[in-house]
Design a protein around this motif. Structure first.
Motif, PDB file in Angstrom:
ATOM      1  N   GLY A  63       0.782  -1.143   0.012  1.00  0.00           N
ATOM      2  CA  GLY A  63      -0.012   0.018   0.183  1.00  0.00           C
ATOM      3  C   GLY A  63       0.812   1.182  -0.026  1.00  0.00           C
ATOM      4  N   GLU A  64       2.212   1.322  -0.177  1.00  0.00           N
ATOM      5  CA  GLU A  64       3.004   2.369  -0.006  1.00  0.00           C
ATOM      6  C   GLU A  64       3.139   2.984  -1.402  1.00  0.00           C
ATOM      7  N   SER A  65       3.247   4.167  -1.323  1.00  0.00           N
ATOM      8  CA  SER A  65       3.389   4.992  -2.979  1.00  0.00           C
ATOM      9  C   SER A  65       4.751   5.119  -3.419  1.00  0.00           C
ATOM     10  N   PHE A  81       5.001  -2.514 -13.061  1.00  0.00           N
ATOM     11  CA  PHE A  81       4.263  -3.877 -12.778  1.00  0.00           C
ATOM     12  C   PHE A  81       5.201  -4.610 -11.451  1.00  0.00           C
ATOM     13  N   ALA A  82       6.413  -4.205 -11.373  1.00  0.00           N
ATOM     14  CA  ALA A  82       6.993  -4.532 -10.169  1.00  0.00           C
ATOM     15  C   ALA A  82       6.543  -3.880  -8.923  1.00  0.00           C
ATOM     16  N   ALA A  86       4.782  -6.029  -6.017  1.00  0.00           N
ATOM     17  CA  ALA A  86       5.289  -5.965  -4.499  1.00  0.00           C
ATOM     18  C   ALA A  86       3.976  -5.369  -3.505  1.00  0.00           C
ATOM     19  N   GLY A  87       2.771  -5.173  -4.219  1.00  0.00           N
ATOM     20  CA  GLY A  87       1.453  -4.689  -3.431  1.00  0.00           C
ATOM     21  C   GLY A  87       1.823  -3.355  -3.038  1.00  0.00           C
ATOM     22  N   ARG A 165       2.637 -10.927  -1.666  1.00  0.00           N
ATOM     23  CA  ARG A 165       2.497  -9.639  -1.633  1.00  0.00           C
ATOM     24  C   ARG A 165       1.619  -9.332  -3.027  1.00  0.00           C
ATOM     25  N   THR A 166       2.035  -9.888  -4.057  1.00  0.00           N
ATOM     26  CA  THR A 166       1.216  -9.867  -5.474  1.00  0.00           C
ATOM     27  C   THR A 166      -0.120 -10.230  -5.392  1.00  0.00           C
TER      28      THR A 166
END
Length: 600
Positions: A63-65, A81-82, A86-87, A165-166
């Motif tokens: 959830g981090e920008s 995409f990475a 990593a979510g 994470r994904t």
């Protein structure tokens, strides 16, 4: 691959597609010698996974920008995409952004890690980070090996941790924050969810399946990935298995298209205008401009006849075949020789160019949308395009036209709101309907035609409402004209500010038998002004006399992204032009010369 509209998140679509195309090329980029390097589905998946592990190893939280400031290149998409894998939440920043814009976006979106392309970008970002209130903690430079460094750091992260994470984000979770390019005021952060993208991709695949899924389907992507249209296209193509070729430098677009040989040309109207104008100027330089214009006329008439019940006559078919052999085939070759489809967005293309390109075998499918609708709400269907319209609604979108002509939209594709700006969200979404700010009409079959921006409607002193886009689009179609801003709000008549296309000027002069001259010299030349008068007169034929341009001024410099008069998506910052050129506008009305023609 046809997407599952119930997919959990964006990466579920993309990784499934890469798995299906594991041994097929899915992306291509160029090396230092402009030679194409191919990437298979398996290679893309492995690279993205390795970079995603690096992000996790660096402490990027779910959830981090995470910011990306880079031109449209392979590394941009890998990072995009990475970050999703990593979510986390990728936040694009235009590579042309100023320090103040970088500061605003990174602060508003709480970006702690920013990936930039060059040392120059990094220098600006470091100035921003030096402010004690900035959230920026890490600035990574792509040209200095940021991505290989991530891959190395990610070696200690397990596949299981990455998979967790994904798979974490769900359909309703925030996928990205895209900041509007800002034709007026401070950019607003548009919050788009994974569901917004999934719904869009499913709808677009239903409208143009043959474009996306034909054997060898491919396109060259040059539109900046910080813009919502290119971003949606990036995900759409990856999820569909359509090969993406990356063009970081728009000046190389035409030669890249020639060597890449795409089946689909994705561009904004200005690109289609420049290809046409360049072909005309080459013909003029070779003394064949009359032949070119005759051939163009055949292409347009042939396309127009395709829309009639009778179709092209036998005589027209013969003329068109001759025109194709003499002229049109050369333009097809410039476009790589394989392109059958084109998608145009961002601004109206105009029926003339739409018919011209279809007449040489390239069907241009115009579309419409805003960042708030995840770039697209309408697109012409491949099996029933209507030139001059932006097509029908994408499945999942609802449309209605308000009493004042404003286009209202709602549906799964609609953004969830503006980041940290509930007031702006409440003003834009009323009773569930998004107020687009655009004016348009919808026919009985649901095809939408855009007539202008609500806030740009000019009301003359006589009370006449004028949509400037009609005149501006037609004037920009003239080879010498680069940009046009129609003015006249509260004034006795309509005027215009015009800029000259510096790239087209030399060829135009040569074709007319004139010597080389600067823009300043050309503006004062009687022959040049006579032709600009004729261009204005032709544009005026599209409107009533009360709406027509009576006076115009030619500005000494063009509008560019660099000088602040164009957004990164090449839209004119009208408010900035009106403010900075207020003296030139007032000079148009210094004397009431309505009966003296178009010459100022």
């Amino acid at each position: 691959m046809v997407v599952d509209s119930e997919a959990r998140n964006i990466m579920a679509l993309v990784t499934d597609s890469w798995r299906l195309h594991a041994n097929k090329v899915v992306m291509r980029y160029t090396d230092g010698d402009d030679e194409w390097i191919s990437v298979t589905g398996a290679e893309a998946a492995a690279h993205v996974a390795a970079v995603a592990k690096g992000l996790i190893a660096r402490g990027i939280a779910p959830g981090e920008s995470v910011g990306i400031m880079c031109r449209t290149r392979y590394e941009w998409t890998v990072l995009d995409f990475a970050i999703w894998s990593a979510g986390a939440i990728p936040v694009p920043i235009y590579d042309t952004s100023s320090p103040s814009q970088i500061d605003w976006i990174t602060s508003d979106a709480a970006v702690r890690t920013l990936f930039v392309e060059t040392d120059a970008h990094a220098a600006m970002a470091r100035k921003v980070a030096s402010d004690s209130e900035s959230p920026l903690l890490a600035i990574e430079v792509i040209d200095k090996g940021a991505i290989p460094a991530l891959v190395a750091d990610g070696a200690r992260v397990s596949d299981t941790e990455l998979a967790t994470r994904t798979e974490r984000p769900g359909p309703g979770d925030l996928a990205t924050i895209i900041y509007t390019s800002g034709t007026t005021g401070r950019p607003k952060g548009v919050r788009l969810t994974h569901k917004n993208f999934i719904s869009h991709i499913a709808g677009l695949q239903a409208i143009v399946p043959g474009v996306l899924f034909e054997e060898g389907a491919s396109t060259v992507l040059f539109l900046t990935l910080a813009h919502s249209l290119a971003r949606l296209v990036e995900v759409l193509l990856a999820a569909s298995g359509t090969v993406i070729g990356f063009c970081p430098d728009p000046k190389k677009l035409v030669p890249y298209i020639g060597t890449f040989k795409p089946t689909l040309v994705l561009a904004v109207p200005r690109v289609f205008e420049k290809i046409y104008n360049a072909a005309e100027q080459r013909a003029a330089a070779g003394g064949k401009v009359k032949i070119f214009r005759w051939a163009a006329k055949q292409a347009i008439e042939y396309s127009e006849a395709l829309d009639t019940s009778a179709g092209p006559t036998a005589a027209l078919r013969i003329r068109h075949a001759i025109a194709y052999r003499l002229v049109l085939a050369k333009i097809v070759a410039v476009l790589g020789g394989r392109a059958r489809w084109a998608v145009s967005g961002s601004a109206p293309l105009g029926p003339r160019l739409g018919h011209f390109y279809r007449g040489l075998g390239l069907t241009v499918l115009e579309g419409y949308g805003l960042t708030e609708t995840n770039a697209a709400s309408h697109l012409n269907p491949q099996d029933a395009p209507r030139i001059g319209t932006v097509g029908t609604r994408i499945p999942g979108i609802e449309v209605k036209i308000a009493d004042d002509g404003e286009i209202l939209l709602r549906g799964d594709q609609l953004f969830e709101g503006y980041h940290h700006n509930p007031e702006a969200t409440a003003a834009a979404i009323v009773d569930g309907w998004f107020h687009s700010g655009d004016i348009g009409t919808q026919d009985a079959d649901g095809y939408l035609t855009i007539t202008g921006r609500k806030k740009e409607i000019i009301v003359t002193a006589g009370g006449k409402n004028v949509a400037p886009a009609v005149l501006e689009d037609r004037l920009r179609g003239y080879p010498l004209v680069s940009q046009c801003v129609v003015v006249g709000d509260g004034k006795p008549f309509i005027g215009a500010l015009i800029t000259i296309d510096a790239d087209a000027l030399p060829g135009w002069l040569h074709g007319k038998g004139l010597p080389e001259m600067t823009i300043a010299e050309a503006v004062q030349h009687t022959f040049v002004r006579d032709h600009l008068d004729k261009a204005v007169a032709r544009a005026n034929k599209a409107v009533s006399r009360a709406e027509s341009i009576r006076k115009y001024d030619v500005l000494p410099n063009d509008f560019t992204v660099e000088n602040g008069y164009l957004t990164p998506s090449l839209k004119v910052k009208r408010a900035t032009v009106l403010k900075d050129y207020s003296d030139a506008i007032e000079a148009l009305y210094a004397e009431d010369t309505r009966d003296q023609g178009t010459r100022d």
